[in-house]
Write an enzyme that holds these catalytic residues in place. Sequence first.
Site, short mmCIF file in Angstrom:
data_model
loop_
_atom_site.label_atom_id
_atom_site.label_comp_id
_atom_site.label_asym_id
_atom_site.label_seq_id
_atom_site.Cartn_x
_atom_site.Cartn_y
_atom_site.Cartn_z
N GLU A 138 46.07 40.67 38.75
CA GLU A 138 45.43 41.36 38.58
C GLU A 138 44.42 42.44 37.74
O GLU A 138 43.34 42.80 36.42
CB GLU A 138 43.91 40.50 39.52
CG GLU A 138 43.65 39.63 39.81
CD GLU A 138 43.84 38.35 38.63
OE1 GLU A 138 42.38 38.22 37.96
OE2 GLU A 138 43.52 37.04 38.69
N TYR A 170 34.41 41.36 40.52
CA TYR A 170 35.85 40.23 39.85
C TYR A 170 36.81 39.92 40.83
O TYR A 170 37.04 38.81 40.88
CB TYR A 170 35.98 40.64 38.41
CG TYR A 170 37.15 40.16 38.05
CD1 TYR A 170 36.62 37.96 37.73
CD2 TYR A 170 38.40 40.24 37.33
CE1 TYR A 170 38.44 37.59 36.87
CE2 TYR A 170 40.06 39.82 37.01
CZ TYR A 170 39.15 38.22 36.97
OH TYR A 170 40.37 37.51 36.32
N ASP A 176 34.71 36.72 34.11
CA ASP A 176 35.42 37.56 32.94
C ASP A 176 35.07 37.40 31.80
O ASP A 176 33.77 36.08 31.67
CB ASP A 176 37.11 38.00 33.21
CG ASP A 176 37.45 35.92 32.89
OD1 ASP A 176 37.08 35.51 32.86
OD2 ASP A 176 38.87 36.29 33.07
#
Length: 334
Positions: free
Chosen positions: A34, A117, A135
């Site tokens: 990520e 997120y 996102d």
Amino acid sequence: MADFVLLISNWYRLNARELPWRSTKNPYFIWLSEVILQQTRVDQGLNYYLKFIEKYPILSDLANANEASVLKLWQGLGYYSRARNLHKTAQQVRDEYQGEFPQTYQQIIQLKGIGPYTAAAISSFAFDLPHAVVDGNVYRVLSRYYGIDEAIDSGNGKKLFQELADSLIPTADPALFNQAIMEFGAIHCVPNNPDCDNCILTSSCASAFNPELIKKRPFKKGKTKVRKRYFHYLHLEKNQQIALDQRTGKDVWEKLYEFPLIESESESVPAVFKDSASLCYQTKHILSHQHIYAYFYKSTETEFNGLKFVFTNKKDLHDYPIHRLMEKYLESNE
């Protein structure tokens, strides 16, 4: 809403790309992916992900590494604060959680450099917790499908989209839906010219086949003003020694190495270079909110007032983490 969740999930089962971080529940690997994929394309980030898990196969390996090594491995990805935060967060997990990644959203979001997120992604993908990810891809799919014209960079907009995503997330296999909606936005409901003709959502999408609405959604209130900067670098080399300086302060490329630098207000040759250095390369380097006009000068002189640097062996240059602008110049001299 149930139809939307079902359609997106079924689409994902048939169309999902095979990516290594999708075949693991290891929160360290998921977190690493990520961080790498923030503002980085999958095709570019994949090799970096593989390099990192090869060199640092467990989180404590990353935590125990020196920062320069982490920055060197990150070299070329840009947004180097991500790498510095990655390293500091690994140390935080090592020191505060005995090297075991925390398992709740509330604990994860307290880690350095991790926002809503990323916390939702790790909670969902690693621990099967029902936290919705939002996102850029999710903003695009939801705004087009539901016809939402609220700015995604406004307080109200962020709240609205998060609440909508939270209302959609199923308690059974939330990771599947999170992956599905992000993947749908990444490879089907793309920013430009999405394929409405072959879309599973066409019959119920508020924006389908409408180029103006597709182009408009999602939108931001305003763009950050682009700043112009003028960097004058001195390539100073003598007797197989080369001059380097490490960037400090809260600025671009913090803690990376580069040639001695004079930043000025214009493209004019700095006075200190006029009689003892010659321009050999120039380029424009574009960052998200900055345009850097870079000029490289060569000299064999060793006295330049106002410049700080140290000499290092030229053969060791590859050991130093440098930014992409330096890479471009060095490549031009090969």
